[in-house]
Design a protein around this motif. Sequence first.
Motif, short mmCIF file in Angstrom:
data_model
loop_
_atom_site.label_atom_id
_atom_site.label_comp_id
_atom_site.label_asym_id
_atom_site.label_seq_id
_atom_site.Cartn_x
_atom_site.Cartn_y
_atom_site.Cartn_z
N ARG A 83 0.83 -1.21 0.00
CA ARG A 83 0.00 0.00 0.00
C ARG A 83 0.86 1.26 0.00
O ARG A 83 0.54 2.25 -0.65
CB ARG A 83 -0.92 0.00 1.22
N LEU A 84 1.97 1.20 0.73
CA LEU A 84 2.89 2.34 0.76
C LEU A 84 3.42 2.65 -0.63
O LEU A 84 3.39 3.81 -1.08
CB LEU A 84 4.06 2.04 1.71
N TRP A 85 3.89 1.62 -1.34
CA TRP A 85 4.47 1.85 -2.67
C TRP A 85 3.39 2.18 -3.70
O TRP A 85 3.66 2.88 -4.68
CB TRP A 85 5.29 0.63 -3.10
N GLU A 86 2.18 1.69 -3.49
CA GLU A 86 1.08 2.08 -4.37
C GLU A 86 0.78 3.57 -4.24
O GLU A 86 0.50 4.25 -5.23
CB GLU A 86 -0.18 1.25 -4.05
N GLU A 87 0.85 4.06 -3.01
CA GLU A 87 0.61 5.49 -2.77
C GLU A 87 1.71 6.34 -3.37
O GLU A 87 1.44 7.39 -3.96
CB GLU A 87 0.47 5.77 -1.28
N GLY A 92 3.31 10.03 -7.52
CA GLY A 92 4.47 10.39 -8.32
C GLY A 92 5.68 10.80 -7.49
O GLY A 92 6.50 11.63 -7.91
N VAL A 93 5.84 10.20 -6.30
CA VAL A 93 6.98 10.53 -5.44
C VAL A 93 8.28 10.12 -6.11
O VAL A 93 9.27 10.84 -6.07
CB VAL A 93 6.83 9.82 -4.08
N PHE A 94 8.29 8.95 -6.74
CA PHE A 94 9.44 8.47 -7.49
C PHE A 94 9.00 8.24 -8.93
O PHE A 94 7.82 8.12 -9.22
CB PHE A 94 9.98 7.16 -6.92
N LEU A 102 11.83 -0.31 -5.86
CA LEU A 102 11.71 -0.21 -4.41
C LEU A 102 10.74 -1.28 -3.88
O LEU A 102 10.95 -1.85 -2.81
CB LEU A 102 11.25 1.19 -4.00
N VAL A 103 9.67 -1.54 -4.64
CA VAL A 103 8.77 -2.65 -4.31
C VAL A 103 9.55 -3.96 -4.37
O VAL A 103 9.48 -4.80 -3.47
CB VAL A 103 7.58 -2.71 -5.29
N SER A 155 2.55 0.41 -9.85
CA SER A 155 3.69 0.25 -8.94
C SER A 155 4.58 -0.94 -9.29
O SER A 155 5.72 -1.01 -8.85
CB SER A 155 3.19 0.10 -7.49
N MET A 156 4.07 -1.87 -10.11
CA MET A 156 4.82 -3.10 -10.38
C MET A 156 5.22 -3.29 -11.84
O MET A 156 5.94 -4.23 -12.16
CB MET A 156 4.01 -4.33 -9.93
#
Length: 298
Positions: A83-87, A92-94, A102-103, A155-156
């Motif tokens: 959920r963190l990496w989805e957010e 668009g943080v990264f 990172l995932v 994210s993936m």
Amino acid sequence: MAIPAGVFPGLKSNSNLHLYSSLPSSLLSNKKAVNRFNLEIHKLKTRRLHIEVSPKAMFLENPVMGDLIATAVSGGIALSMLRLWEETAKRGVFDQKTNRKLVHISIGLVFMLCWPMFSSGRQGAILASLIPGLNIIKMLLLGLGLWKDDATVKSMSRFGDHRELLKGPLYYAFTITLACAVYWRYSPNAIGLICNLCAGDGIADIVGRRFGKQKLPYNKNKSFAGSIAMAAAGFLASIGYLHYFSLFGYIQESSHMVFGFLFVSLAAALVESHPISTELDDNLTVPLTSVLVGSLVL
């Protein structure tokens, strides 16, 4: 009043000394009264100890309950990480490639930290493998377009195409499941497999894109910097988890195992840099190499 030596042979703590000092001198001179008092103190201590350890004892006596709780906690941690990496992908943080890596780096390594929560038998291994096993089903449903989840796909995947999840992410989930169900925390192969896949392959891409100006002569898509970073990250992560599991008595540290992990990481980095890994998928070739070489040297 000073307490005669030998009257209270079990006397150790200052708190108990205070209790005994508060007794009248007439009781201190009465051996039966002293013995009775010692007995009551012992009962109180035993009762308190029983209250403090009873929850632990319950889980030790009921490993099924303990494993179910471990599964829930581990699954919650893994889901929170996703959920963190989805957010971060949604906001668009990264950039998308970095977020995907990172995932790739974090999920397997964080999940492996949870393994000591499970029981030591096959039951613990199987229940632990259900967590990444469910992710296999999720990747199939998303990849086949049977389930819509744009945040997970973004994210993936490299380019936002849901069909990409049928390759790298699916191989990734299958690898973690295999490491749990087959090798588990007692095998150095599980450590080498996950650490080279997660830490090694993930760091290789991030470092290679930023600092990989000098390309490999046999593969212009790979760089010296990325391959060196992969070997180093995979090896260091393997050593870290070797030490971590040795603290619980699952694996015994040795110089032979350290050199074995070095050899596995070098082999995995070499295969990852080969063009065949681009044609197939490094989420497939790196775990296969780690298992095959690890079976020989670890």
